[in-house]
Structure formats: structure tokens, C-alpha cells
Scaffold this active site. Structure first.
Site, PDB file in Angstrom:
ATOM      1  N   LYS A 262      19.127 -36.227  25.468  1.00 26.44           N
ATOM      2  CA  LYS A 262      20.231 -36.523  24.556  1.00 26.44           C
ATOM      3  C   LYS A 262      21.297 -37.378  25.236  1.00 26.44           C
ATOM      4  CE  LYS A 262      20.221 -35.416  20.939  1.00 26.44           C
ATOM      5  NZ  LYS A 262      19.588 -36.097  19.775  1.00 26.44           N
TER       6      LYS A 262
ATOM      7  N   HIS B 256      21.389 -43.198  21.054  1.00 25.77           N
ATOM      8  CA  HIS B 256      21.991 -43.299  19.719  1.00 25.77           C
ATOM      9  C   HIS B 256      23.102 -44.355  19.678  1.00 25.77           C
ATOM     10  CE1 HIS B 256      19.634 -39.844  18.618  1.00 25.77           C
ATOM     11  NE2 HIS B 256      20.199 -39.118  19.539  1.00 25.77           N
TER      12      HIS B 256
END
Length: 428
Positions: A83, A101
Site C-alpha cells: 500500500k 494510487h
């Protein structure tokens, strides 16, 4: 013939709450070491595989967060994680492999990219490891869809029982399931407690994510006839799609391409009308993307707060005809209605034919249809963490061949990923 050079991998600990997955399992780390690479692993007590299992196969174990300490980890090492990194302005001098992201203009993308520019590092985003046809080489998609369907079942069953928000108490104490079997059993029991199986629609049903959602639905006991599967063929005409509102649960499993904005699947206006839909699971989980096909919420949810209640239970849909169940109003003020009089819902009020307006109360008014259902959104961006060991094992087996070949890059997977990073960097 080019020989593979040793790559020095440094696997960091994750910092996202309730994240237990790992990019490589101890068995994968063993294969990397046997192939001549080195693997350093940071201590991480929440990782689904204990540190000791990595140590047994030859990994060097170091303290958590060491990768971020200036000068502690040589810049030629490859920092491996899952992540995104914690917010910071510290320059990033290493090569990083992770889900960052930031390539689809998500919130804060410029900040993370600037850190790479400042540190002269590079990013190989796991989402953009693709073959020559553009298909992703590795993903958590199947487990995300599988787990998303399960959490959607929990939220829907919770509504049937007490119509209050599902909370983190729905999950086990440590917010993860040791096996997929235990997770399925929990979902099946939730359906039994609700007294009926929900009717569901899965959009993106033919992909990895959608197939996982379908698999969970079937394993949890939802009959085949209760499952509607849609993919590009069904959505090609463009939304909105009133058909979605005829289901109890909607699971959005599409891969969101920001370059192809099309009409939304559902809108906020649709939630105000009579509907059956009361739960949406947005596995794509990209609410702030301009191309978001489900623009009915604005924030992701978490395992601690898994549900965003977009619309409360209680007031019938706009325009619904209601009947006074008793005399209401105050005599002498011109606002009265007698038992049996009919009115229509306007917002949270009831407007009578003579113009008198009353606040809706289920004790004063009845409706021929069910009261307007709540609408709960689940948008957790690391759903696979609910069953971390099995998700990590599946992901690691797909990533390992590319890590073994990282220096040689026989299929130019890493080169293509670096091109995406370079192109995005030029947008700053």
C-alpha cells in the site's frame, strides 16, 4: 545472452491500519534468495506471515521503518511494499514497487510524485505491471471482489435485522479471517439470520474481481437466479441503469479507466425514488476520480468504519402517497388532517392537497409501499486484507516470476511500468 544480476530487495512493513498482507510470502523469498538475489525484511508484527518464517529461509530481518531513515538503506536497493506510503515531504531516492494510487490523478498524486522527483527515485506501480496487450500481470482483484461481496452481505443482513449502520463489530476482533472458509461461513450465517437471500447485481462480472464476487455469492448460499452478471456488453449503451435499483446489493467491480468517462451507472437522484437497492460495494473504490461511474459518495470507508450511510432509513421516497393513520395537526392553526386523509411525501415532510405541510412520522402516516430503504456504501480500498494469507499467497505467486526477472526484464514489464512513471512525472 544476458544473465540476471542480483537484485537487492528490501521489503518494508506496511503502515495502513489493518493491513496484514505481504507482497511476497516466505516461500517466494526463499526462491529469490536461491536464484541469487538478496531479501531484507523489516519487522512487522501484523504481517500475516511471522518474521521468523522469513528468517528461516535466509532473509535478513531489520527494524521497522528502516528504509525511510536517511542513509540507512543504499539507494540501489529496491523497496518492496503493497500500500501507499505515509504522508511526508521526504525525498524518495530508491526504486519502489507498490500500489501508489497516484497515476490516475487521485487525491495527493502530485505530492507523492514530487517526492520521487526530489529524491531522484522511481516508482514501479504494481497496478501498471502489464503485458504487451495491456492486461495486468498481477492483481488482488479476485480476492477484492470475493471479500467485497462478503462485506456487502454483512451490511445487507444487518439492515434486515435492525436497520442501523454496520460497524467494525461485524468483523472478528482482529479484523481478519484465518481462512477463506471461515469468512464464507460468516457470510452464509448472515444470510440465514436475515431470513432470505439477497438479489445482487455484479458489474464487471467477467473480470478477476467480478468472478471473485460471484464465487463468494454462490458459496455463501445465494441462488444462481438471484445473481445478475453484467459486463461491457450490458453497460455499452451508457447509464444510468434503473435495473440496478431492482436489486438488494450492487457490487461494482469494473477497472476504472480515467481516460474513458461515460455516463454514471447510478445517480443520487435515483436514490430518492422507490427502489430495492440498499447496499453498494464499490470495489473499484475511486470516489474522487472524474470518471467514477458511481458518483453517489465522496469518501472511502475503512474496516473501522466500514459503511458510509448515504441515505437514512425512514422517510418514503419523494412523491410517495401516504395516508394519515390518526388525526394530526393543531386545531385553530389551519393545519389539520384527519385519519384516512391522503398526502404526498415532499423531502422529509408530507404535503396535503390543501397545502398543509406536516413533518413525516411513521406513527402518524402509513404508506402502501415499504418505507424508503437506507443506502449504505462500502468502499474499502484494501478488502483482500480480510483474508490476508490466501490473498498474499495468490498475489505473491503471480509477482515472483517478474521479481526473479527484474534485471533482465525479458518481457519488458518493468520497462513499461517505468514509462508510465516517467510520463506522469512530466505532468508535474
Amino acid at each position: 545472452k544476458k544473465k540476471n544480476k542480483m537484485v537487492q530487495f528490501h521489503m518494508r512493513g506496511e503502515t495502513k491500519p489493518n493491513e496484514r498482507r505481504t507482497a511476497i510470502t516466505p516461500e517466494a523469498a526463499k526462491e529469490l534468495i536461491e536464484a541469487g538475489h538478496s531479501v531484507v525484511v523489516e519487522r512487522f508484527p501484523d504481517r500475516c506471515y511471522p518474521d521468523e518464517e522469513y528468517e528461516k529461509v535466509g532473509c535478513k530481518i531489520v527494524k521497522a521503518g528502516m528504509w525511510a531513515e536517511e542513509g540507512k538503506v543504499p539507494s540501489e536497493k529496491v523497496i518492496l511494499g503493497l500500500k501507499e506510503l505515509p504522508e511526508s515531504k521526504a525525498p524518495l531516492p530508491h526504486k519502489h514497487i507498490m500500489f501508489a494510487h497516484c497515476f490516475k490523478n487521485q487525491d495527493g498524486w502530485k505530492d507523492i510524485m514530487q517526492r520521487f522527483v526530489d529524491g531522484k527515485g522511481s516508482l514501479y506501480d504494481l497496478e501498471f505491471l502489464k503485458d504487451t496487450t495491456g492486461r495486468r500481470k498481477v492483481a488482488f482483484g479476485r480476492s477484492a471482489g470475493f471479500n467485497g461481496m462478503g462485506v456487502g452481505i454483512f451490511a445487507w443482513a444487518h439492515q434486515q435485522l435492525n436497520v442501523t449502520k454496520m460497524t467494525c463489530n461485524t468483523f472478528p476482533k482482529d479484523v481478519f479471517y484465518p481462512t477463506q472458509e471461515s469468512f464464507v461461513r460468516h457470510a452464509a450465517n448472515a444470510i440465514k439470520s436475515a431470513g432470505r437471500a439477497p438479489k445482487i447485481i455484479i458489474i464487471g462480472a467477467l473480470g478477476r474481481c467480478g468472478s471473485g464476487a460471484t464465487d463468494m455469492a454462490l458459496k455463501a448460499g445465494i441462488p444462481e437466479e438471484n445473481i445478475t452478471r453484467w459486463d461491457m456488453k450490458e453497460t455499452s449503451k451508457g447509464g444510468p441503469f434503473p435495473e440496478i435499483m431492482e436489486h438488494d446489493i450492487f457490487v461494482n467491480c469494473i477497472y476504472l479507466d480515467p481516460s474513458t468517462k461515460s455516463p454514471p451507472f447510478i445517480t443520487s437522484e435515483m436514490l430518492e425514488k422507490t427502489r430495492k437497492l440498499s447496499v453498494m460495494v464499490d470495489v473499484s473504490c475511486d470516489p474522487n476520480n472524474p470518471a467514477n461511474p458511481v458518483p453517489v459518495y465522496s469518501e472511502c470507508t475503512t474496516f473501522s468504519l466500514p459503511v458510509n450511510r448515504v441515505k437514512n432509513f425512514g422517510v418514503p421516497a419523494e412523491g410517495t402517497e401516504v395516508v394519515c393513520s390518526k388525526n394530526v395537526g393543531v386545531e385553530g392553526f389551519g393545519k389539520t388532517a384527519k385519519k384516512g386523509d391522503k398526502g404526498k411525501v415532499t423531502g422529509t415532510d408530507v404535503t396535503m392537497p390543501d397545502g398543509a405541510v406536516f413533518s413525516f412520522s411513521s406513527t402518524s402516516f402509513t404508506t402502501p409501499t415499504a418505507l424508503s430503504l437506507p443506502f449504505d456504501v462500502i468502499a474499502i480500498d484494501h478488502l483482500p486484507s480480510l483474508v490476508p494469507c490466501e490473498a498474499s499467497s495468490e498475489f505473491s505467486s503471480g509477482l515472483l516470476p517478474m521479481l526473479l526477472d527484474m534485471d533482465k526484464d525479458s518481457e519488458t514489464v518493468w520497462a513499461r511500468a517505468l514509462e508510465v512513471f516517467t510520463e506522469k512525472k512530466a505532468e508535474l
